[in-house]
Enzyme design. Structure first.
Site, PDB file in Angstrom:
ATOM      1  N   HIS A 171       1.290  -1.128   0.413  1.00 42.19           N
ATOM      2  CA  HIS A 171      -0.304  -0.185   0.022  1.00 42.19           C
ATOM      3  C   HIS A 171       0.755   1.245   0.029  1.00 42.19           C
ATOM      4  CE1 HIS A 171       0.942   1.017   4.455  1.00 42.19           C
ATOM      5  NE2 HIS A 171       0.229  -0.668   4.256  1.00 42.19           N
TER       6      HIS A 171
ATOM      7  N   HIS B  85       4.056   1.021   2.434  1.00 44.27           N
ATOM      8  CA  HIS B  85       5.109   0.916   2.255  1.00 44.27           C
ATOM      9  C   HIS B  85       6.061   1.619   0.469  1.00 44.27           C
ATOM     10  CE1 HIS B  85       2.309  -2.701   3.285  1.00 44.27           C
ATOM     11  NE2 HIS B  85       3.507  -3.147   3.788  1.00 44.27           N
TER      12      HIS B  85
ATOM     13  N   CYS C 133       1.473 -10.879  19.858  1.00 45.32           N
ATOM     14  CA  CYS C 133       0.615  -9.818  18.574  1.00 45.32           C
ATOM     15  C   CYS C 133       1.769 -10.438  17.582  1.00 45.32           C
ATOM     16  CB  CYS C 133       0.907  -8.028  18.267  1.00 45.32           C
ATOM     17  SG  CYS C 133       0.427  -7.772  17.104  1.00 45.32           S
TER      18      CYS C 133
ATOM     19  N   CYS D 133       2.829  -7.800  14.637  1.00 40.45           N
ATOM     20  CA  CYS D 133       3.635  -7.651  15.041  1.00 40.45           C
ATOM     21  C   CYS D 133       4.949  -8.765  14.948  1.00 40.45           C
ATOM     22  CB  CYS D 133       4.011  -6.320  16.462  1.00 40.45           C
ATOM     23  SG  CYS D 133       2.741  -5.346  16.388  1.00 40.45           S
TER      24      CYS D 133
ATOM     25  N   CYS E 137      -3.101  -4.503  20.761  1.00 40.86           N
ATOM     26  CA  CYS E 137      -2.104  -4.635  20.297  1.00 40.86           C
ATOM     27  C   CYS E 137      -2.222  -3.088  20.240  1.00 40.86           C
ATOM     28  CB  CYS E 137      -1.706  -5.523  19.170  1.00 40.86           C
ATOM     29  SG  CYS E 137      -0.379  -4.627  17.646  1.00 40.86           S
TER      30      CYS E 137
ATOM     31  N   HIS F 211      -2.085  -2.598  16.216  1.00 47.14           N
ATOM     32  CA  HIS F 211      -2.757  -2.718  14.895  1.00 47.14           C
ATOM     33  C   HIS F 211      -4.240  -3.049  15.922  1.00 47.14           C
ATOM     34  CE1 HIS F 211       0.418  -4.959  13.821  1.00 47.14           C
ATOM     35  NE2 HIS F 211       0.481  -5.245  11.657  1.00 47.14           N
TER      36      HIS F 211
ATOM     37  N   LYS G 258      -3.284   5.780  11.337  1.00 46.18           N
ATOM     38  CA  LYS G 258      -2.332   5.301  10.515  1.00 46.18           C
ATOM     39  C   LYS G 258      -2.416   3.908   9.228  1.00 46.18           C
ATOM     40  CE  LYS G 258       1.866   1.649  10.271  1.00 46.18           C
ATOM     41  NZ  LYS G 258       2.225   0.654  10.655  1.00 46.18           N
TER      42      LYS G 258
ATOM     43  N   LYS H 136      -3.643  -1.817   5.513  1.00 48.72           N
ATOM     44  CA  LYS H 136      -4.682  -3.187   5.230  1.00 48.72           C
ATOM     45  C   LYS H 136      -5.128  -3.481   6.578  1.00 48.72           C
ATOM     46  CE  LYS H 136      -3.261  -3.168   0.914  1.00 48.72           C
ATOM     47  NZ  LYS H 136      -4.498  -3.057   0.263  1.00 48.72           N
TER      48      LYS H 136
END
Length: 535
Positions: free
Chosen positions: A28, A31, A137, A140, A159, A162, A310, A313
């Site tokens: 995405h 990245h 997690c 992570c 987490c 996430h 943030k 996905k």
């Protein structure tokens, strides 16, 4: 996509890496942001004439990958192969990422060397066997401390990154004596204040280490998708130890000593701030333990935000880069994120902001300047660039400004990784050139057929074209396709050679573009935008 950097013998390459990205899904904007930043940085250093090595790749082991593959009814290796070949590599080619290497952690050149590195640590007494229980997690791939977790519904712990429930794990693992490296790391941070950037990231890491480090579990035994621990095949190597070592294995660790010594360590590791501790704490400690040199700089970029969260996905805020390149073009895409967002800080993306900047800065300021200069050289001098015989204070002011712009952009982009300020310096110069034309009014000067007026007209248009010559060089690392079009339209290649061969440090030398060059008006550099399909 292989780069064509210079290969000076006997010099260490300027080595830049991105994180290696998890292949649990397609890439995405987040990245791509880091990868484009690394590409611009390395292209800039190539434009300096330096030997450069740019590494990116994919992280393909771990529980998250295994579960994703299972959910899609394929093996982990099949899943990784599909994503890498159909999503990751094609996108980097689409975005004109000129990486020198693309490493995959499932490649034998990596896995065998990881085992050697970990075996060396074990043989040196840096690794011992023990047990651990704690919240983990999977997203992570990291054990969390209770203080980090968020409170969810019904007492469930989440987490913080996430926003998903953690799992309580209890395993017999092997541990790396990370706790012993706290004082050594703090001493290193003190002696190398630029090791972690930006300053806020450095402060975060120092405070974390000062609280005391726990030994690191470097193996897992509850699943088998990973690299086997060489002395105990019931265990696999913890995915982060596996992943971090790509920076060494990709450049010849344990296999090609000459390449390793001429490349390692990295001069710049580009990382997201959510993986900063792995790179600024665990990675240097591992290198210290094995007697290897530490990287020059860990540069943490901020997060791209959508709706205050943030971009990812897992949060359903991931946007495909192709959605934007289809609308704005690849070069505008590369330019926008580094121009609009201060590297190292969080930044928000919006279609509206991108559209406004595209129209104002790219189409109106830059594109229109290139178009009208070419048109006037064509109209008044038949497409042949005239010489400058009436160089006066206005021209000298622009020449002096160019010299300052080159120095400023080189310092900001090449040294400080302040891409936004470096690009802004170039676009401020573009505004100055536009202002110069507005003040000099060559279209009015052209109406006077006297020899003096024609000499003045020639000087004005030469000055504008010479400015564009420099702009093409300075923006080549950011917008390579656009810069190449501009370079060719100025007729610069036959007399001056390829754009890639022009050196940043020489760009401020005024009078480089020779009179007599054939200037042509090519296609519009930044066409008018249509209504976006997915705004």
């Amino acid at each position: 996509m292989a780069a064509t950097g210079s290969e000076q013998q006997g010099t260490k390459a300027f080595y830049v890496s991105t994180p290696i990205y998890y292949v649990n899904d397609a890439p995405h904007l987040g990245h791509a942001y880091t990868t484009v930043a690394g590409d611009v940085l390395t292209r800039w250093h190539r434009q300096r004439g330096e030997k450069v090595w740019y590494l990116t790749g994919t992280d393909e082991h771990g529980q998250k990958i295994m579960r994703t593959a299972e959910a899609n009814g394929v093996t982990p290796q099949e899943w990784c192969d599909k994503l890498v070949e159909e999503a990751w590599k094609p996108l980097w080619e689409h975005l004109e990422i000129a990486n020198d290497d693309f490493i995959r952690t499932t490649q034998p050149r990596h896995t065998a060397r990881v085992q050697e590195f970990v075996q060396d640590l074990y043989d040196k007494g840096e690794i011992y066997q023990g047990g651990y229980e704690g919240p983990y997690c999977v997203g992570c791939e990291e054990y969390k401390t209770p203080g980090e977790l968020l409170d969810g519904e019904n007492g469930v712990k989440l987490c913080p990154i996430h926003k998903r429930p953690v799992e309580m794990l209890k395993e017999e693992n092997y541990f790396f004596k990370l706790s012993e490296y706290g004082p050594k790391l703090l001493e290193y941070y003190e002696r190398h204040p630029g090791f972690i950037q930006p300053e806020s990231a450095r402060n975060e890491v120092i405070n974390f280490v000062k609280q005391g480090l726990q030994d690191l579990s470097i193996s897992r035994s509850t699943f088998d998708w990973g690299i086997k621990v060489p002395w105990d095949d019931k265990h696999i190597i913890y995915v982060w130890v596996d992943a971090l070592l790509n920076y060494a294995t990709a450049v010849g660790y344990g296999a090609d000593q000459a390449k390793f010594e001429s490349t390692f360590p990295a001069d710049v590791h580009l990382v997201g701030k959510d993986i900063l501790r792995f790179h600024a704490v665990i990675w240097p400690a591992m290198l210290m333990a094995n007697g290897l040199p530490l990287p020059g700089r860990i540069a943490a970029n901020g997060w791209l935000m959508v709706g205050g969260e943030k971009m990812s996905k897992s949060n359903l805020t991931g946007i495909s880069p192709r959605q934007l390149t289809e609308h704005f073009g690849v070069d505008a895409y590369r330019w926008y994120f580094l121009r609009a967002i201060q590297f190292g800080q969080d930044g928000s993306f919006s279609w509206e902001d991108f559209s406004a900047r595209y129209t104002s800065e790219l189409a109106n300021d830059f594109g229109n300047l290139a178009s009208r200069v070419a048109a006037m050289v064509g109209k008044y001098f038949g497409g042949t660039l005239p010489g400058a015989t009436a160089h006066g204070p206005a021209e000298q002011a622009l020449a002096d400004s160019l010299a300052r712009t080159v120095a400023d952009a080189d310092e900001k982009i090449g040294e400080q990784l302040d891409f936004s300020a470096g690009i802004l310096a170039v676009f401020d110069f573009i505004k100055q050139v536009n202002g110069y034309l507005t003040e000099q009014e060559p279209w009015k000067v052209a109406k006077d057929s006297s020899e003096q007026a024609q000499a003045r007209l020639a000087t004005i248009l030469y000055t504008a074209a010479e400015s564009l010559r420099a702009i093409a060089v300075l923006l080549n690392p950011v917008m390579p396709t656009t810069s190449e079009k501009l370079w060719l339209s100025l007729g610069a290649e036959p007399p001056l050679g390829p754009l890639a061969a022009q050196r940043v440090q020489d760009t401020g030398t005024w009078g480089t573009l020779p009179a007599g060059a054939t200037v042509t008006k090519g296609e519009i550099l930044f066409p008018r935008l249509e209504e976006p399909k997915n705004a």
